[in-house]
Design a protein around this motif. Sequence first.
Motif, PDB file in Angstrom:
ATOM      1  N   ARG A  66       0.803  -1.398  -0.077  1.00  0.00           N
ATOM      2  CA  ARG A  66      -0.031  -0.130   0.053  1.00  0.00           C
ATOM      3  C   ARG A  66       0.838   1.245   0.142  1.00  0.00           C
ATOM      4  N   GLY A  67       2.276   1.211   0.223  1.00  0.00           N
ATOM      5  CA  GLY A  67       3.130   2.335  -0.009  1.00  0.00           C
ATOM      6  C   GLY A  67       2.782   3.050   1.219  1.00  0.00           C
ATOM      7  N   LEU A  68       2.584   2.513   2.557  1.00  0.00           N
ATOM      8  CA  LEU A  68       2.328   3.270   3.747  1.00  0.00           C
ATOM      9  C   LEU A  68       3.567   3.926   4.302  1.00  0.00           C
ATOM     10  N   ASP A  69       3.503   5.019   4.766  1.00  0.00           N
ATOM     11  CA  ASP A  69       4.496   5.679   5.757  1.00  0.00           C
ATOM     12  C   ASP A  69       4.071   5.302   7.159  1.00  0.00           C
ATOM     13  N   TYR A  70       4.803   4.054   7.586  1.00  0.00           N
ATOM     14  CA  TYR A  70       4.550   3.383   8.751  1.00  0.00           C
ATOM     15  C   TYR A  70       5.669   3.519   9.844  1.00  0.00           C
ATOM     16  N   VAL A  71       5.253   4.065  10.955  1.00  0.00           N
ATOM     17  CA  VAL A  71       6.260   4.002  11.961  1.00  0.00           C
ATOM     18  C   VAL A  71       5.880   3.169  13.169  1.00  0.00           C
ATOM     19  N   VAL A  72       6.689   2.349  13.732  1.00  0.00           N
ATOM     20  CA  VAL A  72       6.544   1.653  14.763  1.00  0.00           C
ATOM     21  C   VAL A  72       7.375   2.569  16.003  1.00  0.00           C
ATOM     22  N   LEU A  73       6.346   2.704  17.136  1.00  0.00           N
ATOM     23  CA  LEU A  73       7.007   3.632  17.979  1.00  0.00           C
ATOM     24  C   LEU A  73       6.939   2.679  19.279  1.00  0.00           C
ATOM     25  N   ASP A  74       8.100   2.365  20.204  1.00  0.00           N
ATOM     26  CA  ASP A  74       7.944   1.630  21.352  1.00  0.00           C
ATOM     27  C   ASP A  74       8.999   1.989  22.182  1.00  0.00           C
ATOM     28  N   ALA A  75       8.477   1.990  23.508  1.00  0.00           N
ATOM     29  CA  ALA A  75       9.536   2.149  24.735  1.00  0.00           C
ATOM     30  C   ALA A  75      10.486   1.211  24.920  1.00  0.00           C
ATOM     31  N   SER A  76      10.453   0.120  24.255  1.00  0.00           N
ATOM     32  CA  SER A  76      11.159  -1.000  24.783  1.00  0.00           C
ATOM     33  C   SER A  76      12.405  -1.282  23.415  1.00  0.00           C
ATOM     34  N   SER A  77      13.582  -1.054  23.667  1.00  0.00           N
ATOM     35  CA  SER A  77      14.463  -1.248  22.582  1.00  0.00           C
ATOM     36  C   SER A  77      14.470  -2.602  22.229  1.00  0.00           C
ATOM     37  N   ALA A  78      14.355  -3.488  23.357  1.00  0.00           N
ATOM     38  CA  ALA A  78      14.274  -5.292  23.242  1.00  0.00           C
ATOM     39  C   ALA A  78      12.999  -5.601  22.174  1.00  0.00           C
ATOM     40  N   GLN A  79      12.058  -4.840  22.297  1.00  0.00           N
ATOM     41  CA  GLN A  79      11.118  -5.238  21.584  1.00  0.00           C
ATOM     42  C   GLN A  79      11.309  -4.527  20.069  1.00  0.00           C
ATOM     43  N   LEU A  80      11.887  -3.437  19.908  1.00  0.00           N
ATOM     44  CA  LEU A  80      12.254  -2.766  18.605  1.00  0.00           C
ATOM     45  C   LEU A  80      13.040  -3.708  17.905  1.00  0.00           C
ATOM     46  N   ASP A  81      14.135  -4.302  18.541  1.00  0.00           N
ATOM     47  CA  ASP A  81      15.149  -5.155  17.909  1.00  0.00           C
ATOM     48  C   ASP A  81      14.494  -6.366  17.535  1.00  0.00           C
ATOM     49  N   ARG A  82      13.316  -6.838  17.820  1.00  0.00           N
ATOM     50  CA  ARG A  82      12.647  -7.835  17.104  1.00  0.00           C
ATOM     51  C   ARG A  82      11.710  -7.470  16.050  1.00  0.00           C
ATOM     52  N   THR A  83      11.467  -6.256  15.598  1.00  0.00           N
ATOM     53  CA  THR A  83      10.674  -5.691  14.830  1.00  0.00           C
ATOM     54  C   THR A  83      11.612  -5.872  13.395  1.00  0.00           C
ATOM     55  N   ASP A  84      10.866  -6.226  12.362  1.00  0.00           N
ATOM     56  CA  ASP A  84      11.360  -6.516  10.987  1.00  0.00           C
ATOM     57  C   ASP A  84      11.996  -5.104  10.495  1.00  0.00           C
ATOM     58  N   SER A  85      13.232  -5.343   9.992  1.00  0.00           N
ATOM     59  CA  SER A  85      13.994  -4.104   9.562  1.00  0.00           C
ATOM     60  C   SER A  85      13.272  -3.342   8.516  1.00  0.00           C
ATOM     61  N   GLY A  86      12.600  -3.985   8.003  1.00  0.00           N
ATOM     62  CA  GLY A  86      11.619  -3.026   6.976  1.00  0.00           C
ATOM     63  C   GLY A  86      10.846  -2.030   7.384  1.00  0.00           C
ATOM     64  N   TYR A  87      10.529  -1.940   8.796  1.00  0.00           N
ATOM     65  CA  TYR A  87       9.707  -0.840   9.174  1.00  0.00           C
ATOM     66  C   TYR A  87      10.433   0.257   9.896  1.00  0.00           C
ATOM     67  N   GLU A  88      10.055   1.445   9.637  1.00  0.00           N
ATOM     68  CA  GLU A  88      10.815   2.636  10.376  1.00  0.00           C
ATOM     69  C   GLU A  88      10.522   2.450  11.901  1.00  0.00           C
ATOM     70  N   ARG A  89      11.575   2.521  12.705  1.00  0.00           N
ATOM     71  CA  ARG A  89      11.398   2.402  13.919  1.00  0.00           C
ATOM     72  C   ARG A  89      11.933   3.394  14.821  1.00  0.00           C
ATOM     73  N   ARG A  90      11.069   3.562  15.982  1.00  0.00           N
ATOM     74  CA  ARG A  90      11.337   4.807  16.741  1.00  0.00           C
ATOM     75  C   ARG A  90      11.257   4.379  18.269  1.00  0.00           C
ATOM     76  N   LEU A  91      12.440   4.432  19.093  1.00  0.00           N
ATOM     77  CA  LEU A  91      12.579   4.231  20.424  1.00  0.00           C
ATOM     78  C   LEU A  91      11.958   5.445  21.150  1.00  0.00           C
ATOM     79  N   GLY A  92      10.794   5.069  22.041  1.00  0.00           N
ATOM     80  CA  GLY A  92      10.456   6.349  23.058  1.00  0.00           C
ATOM     81  C   GLY A  92       8.891   6.027  23.287  1.00  0.00           C
TER      82      GLY A  92
END
Length: 121
Positions: free
Chosen positions: A68-94
Amino acid sequence: MRRSRANIKDVRRGGGAERPFVSYAHYSDGEGQYRAEVRRIIDDGAKRICDVGGGAKPVVGLPRVQERGLDYVVLDASSAQLDRTDSGYERRLGSILDADVVNELIRDKGPFDAIVSHFVA
């Protein structure tokens, strides 16, 4: 006060503003309704989405984000959880509770068409 009873068929079809009722059902019914509502939001044209607490399992799968060509951002307070997020997503720690993090996110990526969250603890 008049009580509305939800028809389980309506619940399984997905909710929306046109169905202003509260219903109680099994978790899987609620999950299906939530997923249907997120699909509807995307089908209605939402392109800029922030997934709060998406961590290891974002609400919208990467194939759909890319298709769908989405501009999709994953925001999570846990760096451990973000480390498990597929690298294709834009990830933000906070944390969504941190005003500085939210202001920076909005400055860099906002405004969003939709903000979704499956679970935030």
